[in-house]
Design a protein around this motif. Sequence first.
Motif, PDB file in Angstrom:
ATOM      1  N   ALA A  58       0.801  -1.225   0.000  1.00 25.10           N
ATOM      2  CA  ALA A  58       0.000   0.000   0.000  1.00 25.10           C
ATOM      3  C   ALA A  58       0.829   1.267   0.000  1.00 25.10           C
ATOM      4  O   ALA A  58       0.277   2.353   0.078  1.00 25.10           O
ATOM      5  CB  ALA A  58      -0.932   0.002   1.211  1.00 25.10           C
ATOM      6  N   TYR A  59       2.160   1.151  -0.081  1.00 26.92           N
ATOM      7  CA  TYR A  59       3.004   2.337   0.026  1.00 26.92           C
ATOM      8  C   TYR A  59       3.542   2.762  -1.335  1.00 26.92           C
ATOM      9  O   TYR A  59       3.662   1.956  -2.267  1.00 26.92           O
ATOM     10  CB  TYR A  59       4.172   2.081   0.984  1.00 26.92           C
ATOM     11  N   LEU A  60       3.886   4.045  -1.430  1.00 28.70           N
ATOM     12  CA  LEU A  60       4.454   4.609  -2.651  1.00 28.70           C
ATOM     13  C   LEU A  60       5.897   4.127  -2.794  1.00 28.70           C
ATOM     14  O   LEU A  60       6.682   4.206  -1.858  1.00 28.70           O
ATOM     15  CB  LEU A  60       4.414   6.136  -2.562  1.00 28.70           C
ATOM     16  N   PHE A  66       6.349   2.583 -11.400  1.00 30.78           N
ATOM     17  CA  PHE A  66       6.706   2.024 -12.712  1.00 30.78           C
ATOM     18  C   PHE A  66       5.596   1.125 -13.231  1.00 30.78           C
ATOM     19  O   PHE A  66       5.185   1.230 -14.399  1.00 30.78           O
ATOM     20  CB  PHE A  66       8.016   1.247 -12.596  1.00 30.78           C
ATOM     21  N   MET A  67       5.096   0.228 -12.381  1.00 30.70           N
ATOM     22  CA  MET A  67       4.041  -0.682 -12.818  1.00 30.70           C
ATOM     23  C   MET A  67       2.750   0.074 -13.125  1.00 30.70           C
ATOM     24  O   MET A  67       2.015  -0.282 -14.056  1.00 30.70           O
ATOM     25  CB  MET A  67       3.790  -1.735 -11.745  1.00 30.70           C
ATOM     26  N   SER A  94      -1.940  -3.628 -13.193  1.00 32.66           N
ATOM     27  CA  SER A  94      -2.177  -2.470 -12.326  1.00 32.66           C
ATOM     28  C   SER A  94      -1.981  -2.808 -10.858  1.00 32.66           C
ATOM     29  O   SER A  94      -2.572  -3.768 -10.343  1.00 32.66           O
ATOM     30  CB  SER A  94      -3.601  -1.950 -12.547  1.00 32.66           C
ATOM     31  N   PRO A  95      -1.162  -2.009 -10.132  1.00 33.10           N
ATOM     32  CA  PRO A  95      -0.965  -2.229  -8.690  1.00 33.10           C
ATOM     33  C   PRO A  95      -1.881  -1.375  -7.811  1.00 33.10           C
ATOM     34  O   PRO A  95      -1.662  -1.271  -6.610  1.00 33.10           O
ATOM     35  CB  PRO A  95       0.497  -1.822  -8.499  1.00 33.10           C
ATOM     36  N   LEU A  96      -2.896  -0.736  -8.399  1.00 29.60           N
ATOM     37  CA  LEU A  96      -3.741   0.183  -7.639  1.00 29.60           C
ATOM     38  C   LEU A  96      -4.567  -0.513  -6.566  1.00 29.60           C
ATOM     39  O   LEU A  96      -5.011   0.127  -5.608  1.00 29.60           O
ATOM     40  CB  LEU A  96      -4.675   0.939  -8.592  1.00 29.60           C
ATOM     41  N   MET A  97      -4.797  -1.814  -6.718  1.00 34.31           N
ATOM     42  CA  MET A  97      -5.593  -2.518  -5.716  1.00 34.31           C
ATOM     43  C   MET A  97      -4.921  -2.481  -4.349  1.00 34.31           C
ATOM     44  O   MET A  97      -5.607  -2.440  -3.311  1.00 34.31           O
ATOM     45  CB  MET A  97      -5.800  -3.973  -6.149  1.00 34.31           C
ATOM     46  N   LEU A 123      -3.326   8.433  -4.773  1.00 32.41           N
ATOM     47  CA  LEU A 123      -3.436   9.710  -5.474  1.00 32.41           C
ATOM     48  C   LEU A 123      -2.254   9.912  -6.416  1.00 32.41           C
ATOM     49  O   LEU A 123      -2.431  10.323  -7.573  1.00 32.41           O
ATOM     50  CB  LEU A 123      -3.507  10.847  -4.455  1.00 32.41           C
ATOM     51  N   GLY A 124      -1.041   9.619  -5.944  1.00 23.68           N
ATOM     52  CA  GLY A 124       0.131   9.801  -6.794  1.00 23.68           C
ATOM     53  C   GLY A 124       0.110   8.905  -8.022  1.00 23.68           C
ATOM     54  O   GLY A 124       0.376   9.356  -9.136  1.00 23.68           O
ATOM     55  N   GLY A 125      -0.212   7.630  -7.832  1.00 22.19           N
ATOM     56  CA  GLY A 125      -0.281   6.715  -8.964  1.00 22.19           C
ATOM     57  C   GLY A 125      -1.376   7.089  -9.943  1.00 22.19           C
ATOM     58  O   GLY A 125      -1.194   7.019 -11.161  1.00 22.19           O
ATOM     59  N   SER A 126      -2.534   7.506  -9.418  1.00 28.04           N
ATOM     60  CA  SER A 126      -3.658   7.872 -10.291  1.00 28.04           C
ATOM     61  C   SER A 126      -3.331   9.101 -11.131  1.00 28.04           C
ATOM     62  O   SER A 126      -3.589   9.123 -12.343  1.00 28.04           O
ATOM     63  CB  SER A 126      -4.906   8.130  -9.448  1.00 28.04           C
TER      64      SER A 126
END
Length: 517
Positions: A58-60, A66-67, A94-97, A123-126
């Motif tokens: 769950a961390y940045l 990259f993924m 996608s690693p957003l899960m 938020l950063g990944g999105s």
Amino acid sequence: MNAAEQSGGRPADAGRPSAADPHLAGFTSVLRALRRWWRQVIVEIDQAGVIAARREEAYLSGRYMFMTAMSGGIAILGLLLSSPAVVIGAMLLSPLMGPIIGLGFALAIGDYAWLRKSAKALLGGSLMAILLCALIVFLSPIQTVTSEIAARTRPNLFDLLVALFSALAGAYAMIRGREGTIVGVAIATALMPPLAVVGYGMATVNGTVFGGALLLFVTNAITIALTAMLMARLYGFRAALTERQTMLQNLAVTAVFIGLAVPLGYSLVQIAREANGARVVNSGIQSLFNPQSRLSQVDIDWRAEPVRIEATVLTPRIEAEAEARGQRSLAAMLGKPVELRINQYMVGTGAKAAEAAQLARAQEQREAAESAQAAEISRELALVAGVSEGEVTLDRGKRRAVVRARPLPGAQLAAYRALERRIAADATDWTVALQPPPGPLPTIPFADGEPNAAGLAALELIAWAAERTGQRVEIAGPAQDAQAARQWLLEQGVDAVTAEGPAPVRARWRIATNEED
């Protein structure tokens, strides 16, 4: 009188179920099964291990970003190409899960430091995925709204239910250590494709696409996070909250679900109304014509005021008043103003005649499109060449357009070739030839006995001009250099001769004489 006699001759415990009572035995076995399930499923869950695994995802991090970028790039390309297989591949990457499930578990145990880090990662990944997808679409020559894109611009209540059931399965799999199920959950919830469509809407400045896709992503993300929280609570994950705080948190979760369900439910109702309206329109138009007529195509724009309807009907008899009658009847049936246009094509009464009419209509549409494209090419060529459209030669059979340009003030040979290339880029499947006016040819720079980069560019320009005009070229300069330039042009199919002269090597048009062939 004893107790049995006072009770009318019955034993004192006659009304109680005995140990041999089958109902009591069944109830007891159910209680034992529930106790076993509670011990095996709830009590024996390794909560510390589950939380540690969820924190890790769950961390940045560099890998996470990259993924996310790779998943976003694959998703937008799959959407632009309308390829479901490519879009599914993006869902799996996608690693957003991870951060979304992390939000749910952080809420369940009251770890607000974890909650902030998960929200930051999400938020950063999105944002990165949206900006990358917007850049790809902005640079892409394909920017049409494909079926894959359109499918993610109008979320409804069913999308909320899909996210809910998927989150239940995903949270159960993570808590029970059955990670293989997450693959199916990732495909079902489809977190990355809506983000890619948000980027598409941003790049194309399409508010409808942007807003619809963003609502779908927010719906999926919030539903998954809150469902994961509820599942964690069910499995015994507890926060250090008072009973009143827990109640407030539960009320907030319920309010969020209701807040999402209301607009999505309204959207679902609208979709259902439009589907029912389409059936009404089809039957209403069909009723205007002979029973042997065939309704070929119906296009409805529900957002227009009035509603715009365009239909194509294959009929054995043209109905002169069909549009007026249909407009009145459809407005009454739909309860709103309607603008109706009906294209009628007269056909025979048999099925083969109707099919032939459809083929003829398709051929007519194709020819109309080709004529429009030819007219556009003729107009653009005439404009850049400084001539009238009548001076442009069009061969539609060979799909070739030719025009001889007039001298343009300050324009050199390279300018005419650039104009030709610009038109050819838009004229797909056509050969465009812009013949330059007579003018000087460029000098051909040499270095170490070979044309340098500028010399090769000059030779390419000379070859283009010679091909367009059909004239012979004369190369003047030192014998060895002139011969090398001539040989290069001959390999390109250009008729060239040489002449002695000083450096640098120069090219000019060869004026034919009576002695030359």
